[in-house]
Design a protein around this motif. Structure first.
Motif, PDB file in Angstrom:
ATOM      1  N   LEU A 248       0.883  -1.171   0.000  1.00  0.00           N
ATOM      2  CA  LEU A 248       0.000   0.000   0.000  1.00  0.00           C
ATOM      3  C   LEU A 248       0.919   1.219   0.000  1.00  0.00           C
ATOM      4  O   LEU A 248       1.588   1.496   0.984  1.00  0.00           O
ATOM      5  CB  LEU A 248      -0.888   0.012   1.239  1.00  0.00           C
ATOM      6  CG  LEU A 248      -1.898  -1.122   1.380  1.00  0.00           C
ATOM      7  CD1 LEU A 248      -2.561  -1.104   2.751  1.00  0.00           C
ATOM      8  CD2 LEU A 248      -2.973  -1.012   0.304  1.00  0.00           C
TER       9      LEU A 248
ATOM     10  N   ASN B 246      -1.215   4.972   0.799  1.00  0.00           N
ATOM     11  CA  ASN B 246      -2.560   4.480   1.101  1.00  0.00           C
ATOM     12  C   ASN B 246      -3.233   3.733  -0.046  1.00  0.00           C
ATOM     13  O   ASN B 246      -4.361   3.283   0.097  1.00  0.00           O
ATOM     14  CB  ASN B 246      -3.513   5.609   1.531  1.00  0.00           C
ATOM     15  CG  ASN B 246      -3.297   5.974   2.976  1.00  0.00           C
ATOM     16  OD1 ASN B 246      -2.779   5.169   3.742  1.00  0.00           O
ATOM     17  ND2 ASN B 246      -3.678   7.176   3.339  1.00  0.00           N
ATOM     18  N   VAL B 247      -2.584   3.631  -1.207  1.00  0.00           N
ATOM     19  CA  VAL B 247      -3.237   2.963  -2.332  1.00  0.00           C
ATOM     20  C   VAL B 247      -2.448   1.708  -2.690  1.00  0.00           C
ATOM     21  O   VAL B 247      -1.219   1.725  -2.707  1.00  0.00           O
ATOM     22  CB  VAL B 247      -3.294   3.891  -3.567  1.00  0.00           C
ATOM     23  CG1 VAL B 247      -4.058   3.217  -4.697  1.00  0.00           C
ATOM     24  CG2 VAL B 247      -3.956   5.204  -3.214  1.00  0.00           C
ATOM     25  N   ALA B 248      -3.174   0.641  -2.971  1.00  0.00           N
ATOM     26  CA  ALA B 248      -2.508  -0.603  -3.363  1.00  0.00           C
ATOM     27  C   ALA B 248      -1.788  -0.408  -4.686  1.00  0.00           C
ATOM     28  O   ALA B 248      -2.356   0.138  -5.633  1.00  0.00           O
ATOM     29  CB  ALA B 248      -3.558  -1.705  -3.494  1.00  0.00           C
TER      30      ALA B 248
END
Lengths: 300, 96
Positions: free
Chosen positions: B27, B30-32
């Motif tokens: 992540l 905060n984003v995969a």
């Protein structure tokens, strides 16, 4: 009078409703060929569009800020925020002639989606594309995630009811492959973005409303996924296990920001990979590759 | 390699088992990031599963030898290579 459109794509029936007299939902362009007549069937989702003077987001916590896609044709910023499980998808248009901001509120537990639109000038009627870029793409990511599906950058064709999907990095030849299949009589579902959904024992591949595409709704049962490689000679190599999984995974379109969502996405992709065969295919851009792939099925 | 060390998993990675193997998805902001996944083979996946913030490397070494019936030398090499790589990638860390 409310302006209502029903659209159906990816196996979902979606009702689009404008609650503001100055907001007219455009039936042309992207959604045109996905419009279906009003039906007694209950919609899977209702998207409620409303003009507002401003949108209240102070209780929402911003999760991440996105970037416009490369070579995008409009100028915007977008954000994903959350409050107690409710997700706000915000697009700030920097130089749109009619729209300042558009915010969609979605929730995995609700079939109703509220879309608040702040106009440049509230006094004039505005025609909008209900699934306008990039809001439409963002909405689809979440809606199909909650319906055992996912979006993927790929081209796909239907050949004698067999769905084949071709994916890989930008510029690798997804559109070229689609064109070659079209020349050989197959139907091209789309050459850029597809929806995959787990329906019963099948994976169904669907096209979806996109700007500048003039296509009717199409779908096929997906049989094979091909990861494209440019090559001086044609070859097909089966991929299995974690290698097949991880190489297909990178081509799905996702904007998931918490481990639960990521995990569910990984589960969906695993279920898809378990139901279809995955191959690496190197190809020269001529129809011989179509023959080679068709021979795979003829050989059993 | 210090066998008394205890390692922890970085929560900013989501793991997914595929058969006996595994992928780790970071992540990032905060984003995969699905384009930067790490593939773990069967042994890597086994070691990763053993790391729980309480088992020492010595205990993990014993489990590896027992499960795969390999020599201590080979098992030690496997653990050393895996831990070194995973620490360098930020997947694992130790508090000592």
């Amino acid at each position: 009078m409310r302006n209502i459109i029903f659209v159906k794509f990816g196996g979902l029936l979606i009702e689009l409703i404008s609650h503001s007299s100055q907001l007219i939902l455009n039936k042309d362009r992207g959604v045109k060929h996905f419009i279906t007549s009003a039906t007694s069937k209950k919609s899977n989702y209702s998207i409620h569009f409303q003009v507002v003077s401003s949108t209240e987001l102070s209780d929402f916590k911003q999760k991440f800020k996105g970037e416009p896609e490369e070579n995008d044709y409009i100028n915007y910023d977008w954000f994903v925020s959350e409050r107690n499980g409710e997700i706000a998808l915000t697009v700030d248009y920097k130089d749109h002639e009619c729209i300042k901001q558009i915010v969609a509120f979605v929730n995995s537990n609700s079939k109703d989606i509220r879309v608040e639109i702040e106009l440049v000038n509230e006094n004039y009627p505005v025609h909008i594309e209900p699934l306008m870029h990039p809001l439409g793409s963002l909405l689809m990511i979440y809606l199909f995630h909650w319906n055992e599906g996912a979006l993927i950058h790929a081209s796909a064709v239907s050949d004698n009811c067999n769905g084949y999907l071709f994916t890989g990095v930008s510029g690798i030849g997804k559109s070229t492959m689609a064109r070659l299949w079209q020349e050989c009589g197959a139907e091209v579902l789309n050459d850029d973005r597809l929806i995959l959904r787990l329906i019963g024992d099948d994976v169904i591949v669907y096209n979806n409303p996109m700007p500048y595409y003039n296509q009717r709704a199409l779908s096929s049962s997906l049989k094979k996924i091909f990861l494209l490689k440019q090559s001086s000679q044609n070859y097909i190599k089966p991929l299995q296990g974690v290698l097949a999984y991880s190489r297909v995974l990178g081509n799905f379109i996702q904007q998931f920001y918490n481990p639960q969502m990521v995990h569910k996405h990984l589960e969906i992709v695993e279920s898809i990979i378990n139901k279809v065969s995955v191959y690496e295919v190197g190809f020269k851009p001529d129809v011989n590759i179509v023959r080679l792939i068709r021979e795979m099925d003829n050989d059993g | 390699m210090e066998l008394s060390l205890v390692y922890y998993k970085n929560n900013n990675f989501v793991s997914k088992s595929i058969g006996n193997e595994k992928v780790l998805v970071p992540l990032t902001d905060n984003v995969a990031d699905m384009n930067k996944v790490y593939n773990l083979n069967e042994v890597g996946s086994f070691i990763y599963d053993c790391i729980n913030g309480s088992s020492s490397l010595r205990e993990i070494l014993s489990s590896l030898i027992e499960n795969y019936e390999v020599s201590e030398e080979i098992a030690m090499d496997d653990i050393n290579n895996f831990i070194t790589l995973m620490v360098a990638k930020g997947v694992l860390f130790t508090k000592q």
